[in-house]
Design a protein around this motif. Structure first.
Motif, PDB file in Angstrom:
ATOM      1  N   MET A   1      62.144 -10.799 -23.835  1.00 42.47           N
ATOM      2  CA  MET A   1      62.475 -11.602 -24.998  1.00 42.47           C
ATOM      3  C   MET A   1      63.611 -12.546 -24.607  1.00 42.47           C
ATOM      4  N   LYS A   2      63.577 -13.738 -25.168  1.00 43.73           N
ATOM      5  CA  LYS A   2      64.623 -14.716 -24.923  1.00 43.73           C
ATOM      6  C   LYS A   2      65.300 -15.077 -26.234  1.00 43.73           C
ATOM      7  N   ARG A   3      66.544 -15.535 -26.113  1.00 47.82           N
ATOM      8  CA  ARG A   3      67.305 -15.982 -27.274  1.00 47.82           C
ATOM      9  C   ARG A   3      66.668 -17.258 -27.817  1.00 47.82           C
ATOM     10  N   LEU A   4      66.550 -17.328 -29.135  1.00 44.96           N
ATOM     11  CA  LEU A   4      65.972 -18.504 -29.779  1.00 44.96           C
ATOM     12  C   LEU A   4      67.060 -19.513 -30.125  1.00 44.96           C
ATOM     13  N   PRO A   5      66.736 -20.799 -29.990  1.00 48.41           N
ATOM     14  CA  PRO A   5      67.657 -21.812 -30.523  1.00 48.41           C
ATOM     15  C   PRO A   5      67.785 -21.623 -32.037  1.00 48.41           C
ATOM     16  N   ASP A   6      68.885 -22.069 -32.605  1.00 49.16           N
ATOM     17  CA  ASP A   6      69.144 -21.873 -34.029  1.00 49.16           C
ATOM     18  C   ASP A   6      68.015 -22.409 -34.915  1.00 49.16           C
ATOM     19  N   THR A   7      67.443 -23.541 -34.553  1.00 50.80           N
ATOM     20  CA  THR A   7      66.380 -24.125 -35.381  1.00 50.80           C
ATOM     21  C   THR A   7      65.144 -23.228 -35.412  1.00 50.80           C
ATOM     22  N   GLU A  79      69.340  -9.606 -29.807  1.00 50.03           N
ATOM     23  CA  GLU A  79      70.397 -10.623 -29.887  1.00 50.03           C
ATOM     24  C   GLU A  79      71.787  -9.974 -29.908  1.00 50.03           C
ATOM     25  N   SER A  80      71.905  -8.865 -30.631  1.00 51.98           N
ATOM     26  CA  SER A  80      73.188  -8.165 -30.700  1.00 51.98           C
ATOM     27  C   SER A  80      73.603  -7.651 -29.333  1.00 51.98           C
ATOM     28  N   ARG A  81      72.670  -7.030 -28.636  1.00 49.93           N
ATOM     29  CA  ARG A  81      72.974  -6.494 -27.302  1.00 49.93           C
ATOM     30  C   ARG A  81      73.298  -7.623 -26.336  1.00 49.93           C
ATOM     31  N   ALA A  82      72.549  -8.715 -26.394  1.00 47.78           N
ATOM     32  CA  ALA A  82      72.792  -9.847 -25.491  1.00 47.78           C
ATOM     33  C   ALA A  82      74.174 -10.449 -25.741  1.00 47.78           C
ATOM     34  N   THR A  83      74.557 -10.576 -27.005  1.00 52.29           N
ATOM     35  CA  THR A  83      75.871 -11.121 -27.348  1.00 52.29           C
ATOM     36  C   THR A  83      76.972 -10.181 -26.876  1.00 52.29           C
ATOM     37  N   SER A  91      81.142  -4.068 -23.873  1.00 53.18           N
ATOM     38  CA  SER A  91      82.149  -3.193 -24.466  1.00 53.18           C
ATOM     39  C   SER A  91      82.168  -3.343 -25.985  1.00 53.18           C
ATOM     40  N   LEU A  92      81.645  -2.325 -26.657  1.00 53.90           N
ATOM     41  CA  LEU A  92      81.682  -2.322 -28.114  1.00 53.90           C
ATOM     42  C   LEU A  92      83.128  -2.239 -28.596  1.00 53.90           C
ATOM     43  N   LYS A  93      83.930  -1.483 -27.876  1.00 50.62           N
ATOM     44  CA  LYS A  93      85.348  -1.375 -28.227  1.00 50.62           C
ATOM     45  C   LYS A  93      86.019  -2.745 -28.129  1.00 50.62           C
TER      46      LYS A  93
END
Length: 126
Positions: A1-7, A79-83, A91-93
């Motif tokens: 999976m790839k990150r999508l552009p905002d649009t 997306e959360s993991r990638a960010t 690091s969640l901390k």
């Protein structure tokens, strides 16, 4: 999976908001009306999403119907993991510390996070 552009993400959000069912392009155009995009623009985004494997397109009569192939939950998890990986070295901390250090976390949010962590531990997920 790839990150999508905002649009393209906005188009996916509209599809997900329609319940994840097959939606006619005209329905999507209506759902995205507030964006001020032309019909050709919406069509371009839908074509890109189909090429990337995020939606399927089926022609029924004179209309194209689009169905999300990726669930909102799966995309949000990706997306959360990638960010987290990209900005905080996984690091969640570090992420929580950045929020807390910026003064953006309220006491009620910290309590909610603590409650959630305890719930995960009780379920054996943490």
């Amino acid at each position: 999976m790839k990150r999508l552009p905002d649009t393209e993400l906005e188009v996916m959000k509209a599809l997900w908001a329609l319940g994840g069912r097959a939606a006619a392009r005209s329905e999507l155009e209506t759902a995205l009306d507030g964006k001020g995009w032309a019909a050709n623009t919406v069509n371009t985004y839908l074509t890109r999403l189909a090429e990337k494997g995020f939606v399927s397109c089926a022609k029924q009569g004179r209309s194209n119907y689009y169905t999300p192939l990726i669930s909102q939950a799966d995309y949000l998890a990706f997306e959360s993991r990638a960010t987290l990986d990209r900005l905080f070295g996984s690091s969640l901390k570090g992420f929580v510390a950045a929020l807390a250090g910026s003064g953006r976390l309220k006491g009620s949010e910290l309590e909610e996070l603590q409650d959630y962590l305890e719930e995960l531990k009780a379920r054996g997920e943490g």
